[in-house]
Design an enzyme around this catalytic site. Sequence first.
Site, PDB file in Angstrom:
ATOM      1  N   HIS A  35       0.997  -1.172   0.087  1.00  0.00           N
ATOM      2  CA  HIS A  35       0.054   0.097   0.020  1.00  0.00           C
ATOM      3  C   HIS A  35       0.738   1.273  -0.058  1.00  0.00           C
ATOM      4  O   HIS A  35       0.277   2.385   0.256  1.00  0.00           O
ATOM      5  CB  HIS A  35      -1.006  -0.054   1.207  1.00  0.00           C
ATOM      6  CG  HIS A  35      -2.160  -0.852   0.972  1.00  0.00           C
ATOM      7  ND1 HIS A  35      -3.457  -0.436   0.646  1.00  0.00           N
ATOM      8  CD2 HIS A  35      -2.205  -2.266   1.171  1.00  0.00           C
ATOM      9  CE1 HIS A  35      -4.284  -1.667   0.405  1.00  0.00           C
ATOM     10  NE2 HIS A  35      -3.447  -2.695   0.863  1.00  0.00           N
ATOM     11  N   ASP A 189       1.958  -3.168  -9.385  1.00  0.00           N
ATOM     12  CA  ASP A 189       1.543  -4.323 -10.167  1.00  0.00           C
ATOM     13  C   ASP A 189       2.179  -4.402 -11.662  1.00  0.00           C
ATOM     14  O   ASP A 189       2.751  -5.233 -12.139  1.00  0.00           O
ATOM     15  CB  ASP A 189       0.221  -4.532 -10.160  1.00  0.00           C
ATOM     16  CG  ASP A 189      -0.421  -4.787  -8.712  1.00  0.00           C
ATOM     17  OD1 ASP A 189       0.339  -4.808  -7.519  1.00  0.00           O
ATOM     18  OD2 ASP A 189      -1.560  -4.984  -8.511  1.00  0.00           O
TER      19      ASP A 189
HETATM   20 MG    MG Z   1      -5.087  -6.984  -9.459  1.00  0.00          MG
END
Ligand code: MG
Length: 399
Positions: A35, A189
């Site tokens: 995060h 990501d």
């Molecule tokens: Mg994802």
Amino acid sequence: MSALDEARDLLASLSGAPVAGVWSSAGRVNLIGEHTDYNEGFVLPFAIDRRTYAAVGVRADDIVRVASTFDPDHPVEMPIARLATVFAGDAGAAVQRGEVPEWAAYPLGVAWAALDAAGRGAHTVAGLDIAFASDVPVGAGLSSSAAIEGATAFALDELWQLGLEGIQLAQIGRTAENEAVGAPTGIMDQVSSMLGRVDAGTFLDCRSLEFEPVDLGFAREGLVLLVIDTQVKHAHSTGGYRDRREACERGAAHLGVPALRNVGVDDLDRARSVLDEVTFRRVRHIVTENQRVLDTVRTLREQGPRAIGELLLASHASMRDDFEISVAELDTAVDAAVAAGALGARMTGGGFGGAAIALVEAGAEEHVSRAVTDAFAQAGFAQPRIFPVTASAGAGRDV
Ligand code: MG
Ligand code: ADP
């Protein structure tokens, strides 16, 4: 059958046209830095040896059609000229209105964002059939979403001759996920899925988007990284993830900084006096997690992977207690793995389910896996899926 062959077979069943190529991108595991991405901080993920493949055929018309082995009988098609109308402007609205199935918004969103980023008109590119197959577990925190985005983005960049850089393709993936799907995720990501390197972590500064490989050396040091997929599903587009983002934005606003990246461990005393108790704990997770990423990179470089166990454990405790994104299954996985001798373990990914990772001695995989499986059975949880991963290459063309 391999996922690559499945993608080719699906394309063949979809279209008579020859395969123009197959592209793929990796799933990813975040070693540490959770995060922190949307707080413009640091992360250290790596691409794994599980991939999503896109087999692509060129069409004679102006339609992009996507199909997935997840639902092979329901391909989704859209005229290229409609992409901007459907996706531009409002996050996830077309999906919410039921105009586009959620899964198809990932690749179609990439097509829209890629044309937009390259400044290309819809009429300048050819229609395509794109067939996806994957061996990345979905919703497990291993970023099957970035993998499908990466496979699509790299295919389109080449076939549509967009001339974009790797980091731009990662940003296009993020735009698709944020705007077309409506999931407010960060850039981590996509960068790790698309730009990863063999045997290396991707140390990414989510503010400057500068990144560099960091040697992990797991195999060399006789270590294996296990993924423990709890099979508890999470959903990024709703609920807790969004709530944590809002808490971080609130904390940054109260502290008068553009993002929590600007807050250091030394500033936490002041933060405690300014913020309400819950917001303070959310902020403390981000601030200490950023520091742990920097400490992990330094430790890997100076001492090697055997020395990072404590940092992984501290990260898990912070997510469990301060950020409150763990669940009982993830805590059980971490505790049981460590009790069975893992050097370190933590939940990985956005939280509220998904997977944990455990760094274990090569040869101890069976023992640790059994201990975790037993602990799950004892707690009355569904059986986890446990498998090793290795740091692998990012996106590229396979065929
Ligand atoms: Mg994802
Ligand atoms: P994660 O990225 O952790 O796996 P997400 O919720 O971010 O979880 O993304 C999962 C979603 O991505 C799936 O529900 C689906 O909509 C889409 N997706 C990922 N891979 C594929 C695929 N191979 N075929 C179709 N949809 C996919």
